[in-house]
Design a protein around this motif. Structure first.
Motif, PDB file in Angstrom:
ATOM      1  N   HIS A 109      29.082  19.306  -3.683  1.00 57.12           N
ATOM      2  CA  HIS A 109      29.997  20.320  -3.160  1.00 57.12           C
ATOM      3  C   HIS A 109      31.432  19.906  -3.440  1.00 57.12           C
ATOM      4  O   HIS A 109      32.119  19.404  -2.555  1.00 57.12           O
ATOM      5  CB  HIS A 109      29.761  20.518  -1.660  1.00 57.12           C
ATOM      6  N   ARG A 134      34.467  20.633  -1.092  1.00 60.80           N
ATOM      7  CA  ARG A 134      34.774  19.813   0.087  1.00 60.80           C
ATOM      8  C   ARG A 134      34.579  18.321  -0.210  1.00 60.80           C
ATOM      9  O   ARG A 134      34.515  17.508   0.707  1.00 60.80           O
ATOM     10  CB  ARG A 134      33.968  20.266   1.307  1.00 60.80           C
ATOM     11  N   SER A 135      34.468  17.995  -1.503  1.00 61.45           N
ATOM     12  CA  SER A 135      34.297  16.614  -1.960  1.00 61.45           C
ATOM     13  C   SER A 135      33.149  15.914  -1.233  1.00 61.45           C
ATOM     14  O   SER A 135      33.288  14.815  -0.697  1.00 61.45           O
ATOM     15  CB  SER A 135      35.604  15.829  -1.793  1.00 61.45           C
ATOM     16  N   GLU A 136      31.998  16.576  -1.237  1.00 56.82           N
ATOM     17  CA  GLU A 136      30.817  16.025  -0.575  1.00 56.82           C
ATOM     18  C   GLU A 136      29.592  16.174  -1.474  1.00 56.82           C
ATOM     19  O   GLU A 136      29.534  17.057  -2.330  1.00 56.82           O
ATOM     20  CB  GLU A 136      30.555  16.750   0.753  1.00 56.82           C
ATOM     21  N   ALA A 176      34.223   6.407   0.891  1.00 58.59           N
ATOM     22  CA  ALA A 176      32.976   7.181   0.931  1.00 58.59           C
ATOM     23  C   ALA A 176      32.122   6.747   2.121  1.00 58.59           C
ATOM     24  O   ALA A 176      32.016   5.564   2.418  1.00 58.59           O
ATOM     25  CB  ALA A 176      32.188   6.978  -0.364  1.00 58.59           C
ATOM     26  N   ARG A 186      28.615  11.130   6.448  1.00 66.70           N
ATOM     27  CA  ARG A 186      29.295  11.720   7.609  1.00 66.70           C
ATOM     28  C   ARG A 186      28.342  12.473   8.521  1.00 66.70           C
ATOM     29  O   ARG A 186      28.658  12.755   9.681  1.00 66.70           O
ATOM     30  CB  ARG A 186      30.432  12.639   7.179  1.00 66.70           C
ATOM     31  N   ARG A 246      30.587  12.141   2.276  1.00 69.10           N
ATOM     32  CA  ARG A 246      31.944  12.488   1.864  1.00 69.10           C
ATOM     33  C   ARG A 246      32.443  11.393   0.929  1.00 69.10           C
ATOM     34  O   ARG A 246      32.216  10.211   1.191  1.00 69.10           O
ATOM     35  CB  ARG A 246      32.836  12.571   3.099  1.00 69.10           C
ATOM     36  N   ARG A 262      35.619  10.356  -2.352  1.00 69.12           N
ATOM     37  CA  ARG A 262      36.865  10.751  -3.001  1.00 69.12           C
ATOM     38  C   ARG A 262      36.560  11.621  -4.211  1.00 69.12           C
ATOM     39  O   ARG A 262      35.592  11.365  -4.936  1.00 69.12           O
ATOM     40  CB  ARG A 262      37.639   9.499  -3.430  1.00 69.12           C
TER      41      ARG A 262
END
Lengths: 369, 369
Positions: free
Chosen positions: B266, B269-271, B312, B315, B325, B327
């Motif tokens: 994703h 949302r940097s996930e 990282a 989460r 999550r 970077r």
């Protein structure tokens, strides 16, 4: 009390009557609403309990892993949705399953679609659902990401072995609110979003797509399912303290409890310590007045377990220890060497850890693991 | 990369070299300090890994349940402490064990002592340790409850089958502070309290009692063990993110990592989402800047896994999903269908859930369950 006299270590009790009542209630609701009922079996993970569903007329199920699909396929279930983004490292297992059962898979990226499409080109084919994020923020294509939805849907249409069935979501954020009003508002918002996503695809000629939703809070509480084709609740078969405290079920609907030997009493702080820890209950919790509670506490009774002791809760867990706070008056009802019954905060995780049940009739029921 | 190519689902990797280095370091420290080393085997729960300890010269162990004692007794361990308040519902199993091995049990009430004393009257006898609460507030007789300590100790002395060995504590509150200074201050405070409890018993003629302590943070960090006879750390064999973030170990000392297939990305949302959830990692967490982290994230490398990706963390966890999550720059290094390696927040619970290891050499090692 014969049942309890044989219990020497943490044991997951199952009140079959309660579970069957929970099932009947959900079934008759789905029936009245004329909606397809595809219960999630990740909560109970047991072919034996699956038979209770089958005798109630259920023939399509949801699971959350390839392993669980294999397990239930071997027990004769032939219409299975794996409600987890397709794991491309298990292509051999998926291919085999696609030959055995009517298999539904979830996708949320063109990459995954292309890999599945290529790998399953020579197979009888699978049904594909696009996983949509309708607000829970866990996984799925955003419900309002029209371009991305279209890309994924059109990618599915390019492969003969993939049949685009519809859009699927898990409105997991209904677990984060409490009470019927808030839960149903959240649910209907996600249903509206799913229908908006469906319309955005219809605008591009991608029509006749179904919508699959369903979580225990909304499926239990909301009177009107809205414009959807299928619901997939799972937890409702047992419920748990999270559901009880969210106003979804009554305490007496909770169908599992962990019987725990009492190993210490601490009157000076009105606590007891039980054999029953994080490796039995899991570290998941529900908030009671802002404080994490890993379970509520009942006393064994002839017919199972009683109502939760007011004010009592599991306040701490380490690997094998559970620390229970209770009212001083209740301390006298509990002896070292006796048992208490803990209603789990999250029954799915407790089942996963315990891996077997003992019914109140003394029958041992095993799970997948 | 052959190891990783065969991994299709969440798999607990074990870096044997790191574990053996952790063991050697702890052993040589205990050796220098001339203190008895009775490692806790609840962390690894494996007879095979137990052999690494045996070949390093260990012959006395700690476990946390009767089942674990039976399992290791069957593998030839003959000096076992069950570091959990004696569960009086397992008297038959305890009796059998007391005939097989040099068994040590924990008590913290006169009731428990009397039950054990009566039930084991005709047996070869067991060693008894009084469980003392030196500040952790979980279980045990209060270190300053002199009258209660005396009652329990004198009760033990009344039974021929029970040999009073000493006072035992688990200074669990060292897990709640960070950094060497705070951890060692907490540890030495609890050792001082144990010695005060020992003196209070000596005043009543109860002499020659030993003190058993030991937890991974203090055993790793503190230069001087103080006036104690035995330490029982367990977690140090693998360590984990909780220990790393508390300043107890380095990230490169963590000897286990959960290899997880990546199922979704994703970028917005940097996930990423991985197959690897609460049923694999457990819901235990460590706090990173006040936010719960269920694990840190590394990339697979030829020789195992690399250093944690800066910024990282896992989460969120649901039953099978892990949401990571990271970077934005690192997102490109990760593909759907690839693997990431998650260092667990709490390795003991992850091991309990996974029930087997895959070493970097490709060997499968099973645990008790």
């Amino acid at each position: 009390m014969d049942l309890f006299s044989k219990i020497i270590k943490p044991t997951l009790l199952l009140d079959r009557d309660k579970a069957v009542r929970n099932l009947d209630r959900m079934l008759s609701k789905a029936d009245t609403q004329k909606i397809r009922f595809r219960p999630h079996f990740k909560t109970h993970q047991s072919t034996e309990i699956g038979e209770w569903f089958r005798s109630a007329g259920v023939n399509a199920i949801t699971v959350s892993s390839v392993e669980m699909a294999q397990y239930f396929a071997a027990a004769g279930w032939d219409d299975i949705t794996i409600a987890f983004p397709a794991n491309l490292r298990q292509m051999d297992e998926i291919r085999t399953l696609s030959r055995q059962v009517k298999l539904s898979l979830l996708v949320e990226s063109v990459e995954a679609v292309e890999k599945l499409g290529n790998e399953l080109a020579a197979e009888p084919g699978v049904d594909i659902w696009i996983k949509v994020d309708a607000g829970a923020g866990r996984t799925g294509v955003g419900w309002d990401a029209a371009a991305e939805l279209k890309q994924v849907a059109e990618a599915v249409e390019r492969f003969s072995g993939l049949r685009l069935r519809g859009l699927l979501t898990h409105a997991g954020h209904t677990y984060k609110v409490r009470g019927k009003t808030e839960i149903c508002r959240t649910y209907h918002e996600s249903v509206d979003r799913m229908n908006a996503a469906r319309r955005s695809l219809a605008d591009h000629g991608l029509v006749n797509l179904e919508i699959s939703v369903g979580d225990t809070p909304a499926s239990t509480l909301c009177d009107d399912p809205g414009e959807v084709d299928e619901i997939r609740p799972g937890n409702f078969i047992f419920y748990d303290v999270q559901q009880y405290l969210a106003g979804v079920c009554r305490a007496e609907d909770i169908a599992v409890a962990l019987a725990c030997p009492v190993v210490a009493k601490h009157p000076e702080r009105s606590e007891i310590v039980v054999y029953g820890g994080a490796i039995h209950l899991s570290k998941d919790y529900a908030l009671v007045d802002g404080v994490p509670a890993y379970g509520l506490v009942c006393l064994p009774e002839n017919t199972g377990w009683g109502a939760p002791l007011p004010g009592a809760f599991v306040r701490g867990l380490s690997q094998e220890h559970g620390v229970i706070r209770l009212r001083p008056d209740d301390l006298d009802k509990i002896q070292i060497g006796g048992l208490v019954c803990v209603l789990p905060a999250h029954s799915c995780l407790t089942v996963q850890l315990m891996r077997s049940y003992l019914t109140l009739e003394g029958q041992r029921i095993h799970t997948l693991n």
